[in-house]
Design an enzyme around this catalytic site. Structure first.
Site, PDB file in Angstrom:
ATOM      1  N   SER A  40       0.765  -1.250   0.065  1.00  0.00           N
ATOM      2  CA  SER A  40      -0.044  -0.007   0.092  1.00  0.00           C
ATOM      3  C   SER A  40       0.945   1.467   0.081  1.00  0.00           C
ATOM      4  CB  SER A  40      -1.074  -0.026   1.199  1.00  0.00           C
ATOM      5  OG  SER A  40      -0.026  -0.191   2.357  1.00  0.00           O
ATOM      6  N   ASP A 318      -3.090   8.319   7.609  1.00  0.00           N
ATOM      7  CA  ASP A 318      -3.997   7.436   8.579  1.00  0.00           C
ATOM      8  C   ASP A 318      -2.654   6.812   9.378  1.00  0.00           C
ATOM      9  OD1 ASP A 318      -2.810   5.432   7.134  1.00  0.00           O
ATOM     10  OD2 ASP A 318      -4.239   4.961   5.790  1.00  0.00           O
ATOM     11  N   HIS A 321      -0.059   4.915   7.119  1.00  0.00           N
ATOM     12  CA  HIS A 321       0.617   5.497   5.795  1.00  0.00           C
ATOM     13  C   HIS A 321       1.032   6.955   5.677  1.00  0.00           C
ATOM     14  CE1 HIS A 321      -2.309   2.132   4.943  1.00  0.00           C
ATOM     15  NE2 HIS A 321      -1.112   1.486   3.971  1.00  0.00           N
TER      16      HIS A 321
END
Length: 354
Positions: A40, A318, A321
């Protein structure tokens, strides 16, 4: 917010922006193509249509990205996006899920949120495209290029970026007994060895598909992420230090693997990017900040929530990340090392020239 922290991040952000400006705007790309593998941290939308909870294709993700929410797990550009700009590409490398045959020759992004070196890592939360699957997708890309262009020797001049391994810890080793047993059967050193054995095979597979200029990113100190700080006791310290020790076992072995690969494959150039050292130099406690967005569940931003107004002063968007400014710091120093410890044996700019 602590005044000293604001001062530190403001200065760091300014330096990063000034350095970034030096390396963009090339007249033409420095390499013919650029391929991206990972999780991610560099996913740009490959998970959008998967049956998965590993998704970021909704606001406030992408609040600062020119095209809005695209599936990138940050407020703006990923580190891979910024490195692509530094390499001189005038467009972002497309996701494998959306790339067309005529785009393959300039590069593809195969990264998938939740993915790991091990096939099962992250799978408890839905479908993911693990590194082995990403390499199979790349094999299909190379086969398509061989049919259309016949001569694929240009692939050896391309940059191959791999940023993976986080989920082998966050969503595997550090979840013992709930979904995975690796944390129950391996010590930190044994598990790092298991990962290196598989990663070695995967890097050799990429070499066999024509990759010769390969940048592997070490893991960040995930013990300093808001997610891990909330989940585990820090024993009064800013970060969960025992988790960072686990991560260091991986990073140290990855650097050793890079040395071995460069010795075994003299016609290739592998390099190690010291992500932990860049984002958390000497533990850089002062770079820890609250998350920028409101959370739903353990780590993800709440749909349509309002993010923090000054995102250039936060490390994490978040709970897992980095924000775009953090990504810019990682990307800029990966491309052109500011310290000898940032990259070994080459930064990415040097990698383009060897």
């Amino acid at each position: 917010m602590d005044a000293d922290f604001v001062k530190l991040v403001s200065v760091s952000s300014l330096i990063t922006l000034l350095l970034f400006g030096k390396y963009i705007g090339s007249e033409k790309p420095q390499v013919p193509c650029y391929f991206i593998f990972g999780d991610s941290l560099v996913d740009n939308g490959n998970n959008n249509h998967l049956e998965s909870n590993w998704k970021a294709n909704y606001p406030p993700y992408g609040v600062d990205f020119p095209k809005g929410y695209t599936g990138r797990f940050t407020n703006g550009k990923t580190s891979a996006d910024i490195i692509g700009q530094s390499l001189g590409f005038d467009e972002f490398i497309p996701s494998y899920a959306t790339a067309t045959d005529d785009q393959f020759s300039k590069g593809v992004n195969y990264a998938s949120g939740g993915a790991g070196i091990r096939d099962e890592s992250g799978s408890h939360n839905g479908d993911i495209i693990c590194l082995d699957r990403q390499l199979r997708n790349h094999k299909s890309t190379v086969s398509s290029l061989r049919r259309s262009t016949k001569n694929t020797t240009f692939l050896k001049e391309c940059i191959y970026l791999i940023n993976i391994g986080n989920n082998d810890y966050i969503n595997n080793y550090l979840m013992p007994g709930k979904h995975y047993n690796s944390g129950l059967i391996y010590s930190k050193d044994e598990y790092a060895e298991v990962l290196m054995k598989q990663y070695h095979h995967q890097l050799r597979a990429l070499y066999n598909l024509g990759g010769r200029k390969i940048a592997t990113f070490g893991l960040t100190h995930i013990g300093c992420t808001p997610f891990m700080v909330k989940k585990f006791s820090t024993e009064g310290k800013p970060c969960v230090n025992w988790i960072n020790d686990v991560i260091d076992a991986f990073n140290n072995r990855l650097k050793s693997l890079i040395i071995k690969l460069n010795k075994d494959k003299p016609d290739a150039r592998f390099t190690f990017i010291n992500t932990a050292g860049i984002l958390f130099p000497q533990g850089a406690v002062s770079l820890r900040t609250p998350v920028c967005c409101q959370l739903t569940g353990d780590w993800a931003c709440t749909l349509n929530s309002n993010p923090c107004p000054v995102r250039s002063l936060t490390t994490y968007f978040d709970a897992l990340h980095p924000t775009e400014v953090s990504n810019m710091m990682i990307a800029t120093r990966s491309y052109k090392a500011a310290l000898p410890t940032d990259a070994y044996p080459y930064d990415i700019h040097h990698l383009t020239q060897v």
